[in-house]
Write a protein that holds these residues in place. Structure first.
Motif, PDB file in Angstrom:
ATOM      1  N   PHE A 158       0.658  -1.199   0.185  1.00  9.33           N
ATOM      2  CA  PHE A 158       0.048  -0.019  -0.053  1.00  9.33           C
ATOM      3  C   PHE A 158       0.827   1.273  -0.117  1.00  9.33           C
ATOM      4  O   PHE A 158       0.498   2.297  -0.600  1.00  9.33           O
ATOM      5  CB  PHE A 158      -0.901   0.014   1.181  1.00  9.33           C
ATOM      6  N   ALA A 159       1.994   1.048   0.756  1.00  5.70           N
ATOM      7  CA  ALA A 159       3.331   2.355   0.598  1.00  5.70           C
ATOM      8  C   ALA A 159       3.425   2.638  -0.817  1.00  5.70           C
ATOM      9  O   ALA A 159       3.950   3.841  -1.150  1.00  5.70           O
ATOM     10  CB  ALA A 159       4.127   2.113   1.601  1.00  5.70           C
ATOM     11  N   LEU A 160       3.478   1.667  -1.620  1.00  4.27           N
ATOM     12  CA  LEU A 160       3.901   1.859  -2.994  1.00  4.27           C
ATOM     13  C   LEU A 160       2.934   2.379  -3.957  1.00  4.27           C
ATOM     14  O   LEU A 160       3.100   2.963  -5.014  1.00  4.27           O
ATOM     15  CB  LEU A 160       4.629   0.475  -3.541  1.00  4.27           C
ATOM     16  N   ILE A 161       1.623   2.074  -3.555  1.00  6.60           N
ATOM     17  CA  ILE A 161       0.601   2.396  -4.251  1.00  6.60           C
ATOM     18  C   ILE A 161      -0.358   3.525  -3.971  1.00  6.60           C
ATOM     19  O   ILE A 161      -0.409   4.683  -4.908  1.00  6.60           O
ATOM     20  CB  ILE A 161      -0.615   1.057  -4.233  1.00  6.60           C
TER      21      ILE A 161
ATOM     22  N   THR B 153      10.126   2.433  -2.724  1.00  6.00           N
ATOM     23  CA  THR B 153      10.876   1.077  -2.018  1.00  6.00           C
ATOM     24  C   THR B 153      11.857   1.554  -1.125  1.00  6.00           C
ATOM     25  O   THR B 153      11.960   0.953   0.184  1.00  6.00           O
ATOM     26  CB  THR B 153      11.195   0.073  -3.230  1.00  6.00           C
ATOM     27  N   VAL B 154      12.808   2.350  -1.670  1.00  3.70           N
ATOM     28  CA  VAL B 154      13.874   2.497  -0.393  1.00  3.70           C
ATOM     29  C   VAL B 154      13.486   3.262   0.688  1.00  3.70           C
ATOM     30  O   VAL B 154      13.755   2.867   1.604  1.00  3.70           O
ATOM     31  CB  VAL B 154      14.929   3.341  -1.251  1.00  3.70           C
ATOM     32  N   LEU B 155      12.495   3.935   0.597  1.00 10.81           N
ATOM     33  CA  LEU B 155      12.078   4.779   1.810  1.00 10.81           C
ATOM     34  C   LEU B 155      11.047   4.216   2.781  1.00 10.81           C
ATOM     35  O   LEU B 155      11.098   3.950   4.079  1.00 10.81           O
ATOM     36  CB  LEU B 155      11.329   6.107   1.177  1.00 10.81           C
ATOM     37  N   TYR B 156       9.989   3.340   2.060  1.00  9.09           N
ATOM     38  CA  TYR B 156       9.039   2.697   3.000  1.00  9.09           C
ATOM     39  C   TYR B 156       9.207   1.122   3.053  1.00  9.09           C
ATOM     40  O   TYR B 156       8.592   0.507   3.958  1.00  9.09           O
ATOM     41  CB  TYR B 156       7.655   2.989   2.349  1.00  9.09           C
ATOM     42  N   ILE B 157       9.940   0.432   2.293  1.00 13.04           N
ATOM     43  CA  ILE B 157       9.922  -0.960   2.235  1.00 13.04           C
ATOM     44  C   ILE B 157      11.617  -1.501   2.983  1.00 13.04           C
ATOM     45  O   ILE B 157      12.431  -1.301   2.605  1.00 13.04           O
ATOM     46  CB  ILE B 157       9.851  -1.659   1.044  1.00 13.04           C
ATOM     47  N   THR B 158      11.138  -2.425   3.800  1.00 11.42           N
ATOM     48  CA  THR B 158      12.187  -2.998   4.658  1.00 11.42           C
ATOM     49  C   THR B 158      12.728  -4.719   4.148  1.00 11.42           C
ATOM     50  O   THR B 158      13.701  -4.949   4.110  1.00 11.42           O
ATOM     51  CB  THR B 158      11.998  -3.148   6.059  1.00 11.42           C
TER      52      THR B 158
END
Length: 313
Positions: free
Chosen positions: A162-165, A234-239
């Motif tokens: 959801f953070a990417l969309i 992706t770099v900012l929100y995805i781990t």
């Protein structure tokens, strides 16, 4: 009578020939047009060749690719590099994530943009100017990276798709483009439909959207390209690495090819048919190809949109 007709006919021919001669280009104009053709052909070649070079390198043998130089065609043609790339778990997983995000985001984003732009195209709507001010305001001013991160964190969307969309669903520029097109449609269409008993939802989905397919296709392509090329989200929100997008995987691959491939289960030392350069070239082609495939299907809508604009303009 016949002589009069012949005289008029010959006069028309002479006037047409003289008019044609008047519109003929001068030598200076011809030189200028030739210069333009050559200049734009060179510019097109400069933009096309880097992509072509990567494609030919990815199809070349590892030893000839290592020698470098100009690649106008494959040197010792081989598909081993693509076999290695498609065997990589990281790249294929990133492709799957990007595909999900792009398809979902494009469908939802185009629909939301249209649903926002349609009421804003009605000048009689209360608060229309206020809503447009806030939309345009977001084009000029942004909270910045840290407030955006804090917002996604507070919404419990960190490390989720959801953070990417969601952050890119409705862009101000796209809303303005679609609003302008909706405003150009004749109001008599909606008035006739309302006389027949149609409500606003029916009018929007059954009349307005079918008439706006050129604009909808354009916004859909803009949105799809934005989602597909996005790596910073992706770099900012995805781990979790399993939720990395294709662009994030490609960035990781270009920065550290050997380590990225080892993480994906591919050992360059054991595969003598590929190298870091050919792997990078093939990965770039694999990443770019989906958008290149989609564009021809939307090309006819772009042409139609240009024709509509020229007729109305």
């Amino acid at each position: 009578m016949d002589n009069g007709v012949r005289t008029d006919f010959s006069t028309d021919i002479k006037s047409s020939v003289s008019s044609f001669r008047r519109i003929q280009q001068s030598p200076l104009e011809k030189t200028f047009n030739v210069f333009n053709y050559v200049l734009f052909a060179l510019l097109s070649l400069m933009m096309l060749y880097p992509f072509w070079h990567q494609l030919m390198m990815s199809l070349s043998n590892v030893h000839t690719a290592a020698a470098g130089g100009v690649f106008l065609w494959p040197k010792q043609f081989t598909l081993s590099t693509y076999q290695t790339v498609l065997r990589s778990r990281g790249i294929m997983n990133g492709f799957r994530v990007s595909l999900i995000v792009t398809i979902t985001g494009t469908a939802a984003g185009t629909l939301i943009t249209a649903m926002l732009a349609y009421p804003l195209s009605k000048l009689h709507l209360r608060g229309n100017a206020i809503f447009m001010f806030f939309i345009v305001f977001t084009m000029l001013f942004n909270g910045g990276m840290i407030p955006n991160y804090m917002l996604i964190r507070d919404l419990k969307m960190l490390d989720t798709l959801f953070a990417l969309i969601l952050p890119g669903l409705a862009g101000a520029f796209n809303i303005i483009i679609m609003r302008s097109f909706f405003a150009s449609l004749p109001s008599s269409l909606e008035e006739s439909a309302k006389i027949d008993g149609a409500n606003d939802v029916f009018i929007f989905f059954r009349i307005i959207i079918p008439l706006s397919m050129a604009t909808v296709a354009t916004i859909a392509l803009f949105t799809a390209v934005m989602y597909w090329n996005d790596y910073f989200s992706t770099v900012l929100y995805i781990t979790s690495k399993s939720k990395w997008s294709m662009q994030a995987e490609l960035r990781n691959l270009l920065m550290n090819t050997s380590q990225a491939l080892r993480d994906s289960g591919v050992q360059l030392a054991q595969d003598l048919t590929v190298s870091e350069n050919t792997i990078k070239a093939a990965s770039i082609i694999v990443t770019t190809t989906p958008i290149l495939i989609v564009y021809p299907f939307l090309q006819r809508y772009f042409v139609k949109g240009v024709m509509i604009g020229s007729i109305k303009g």
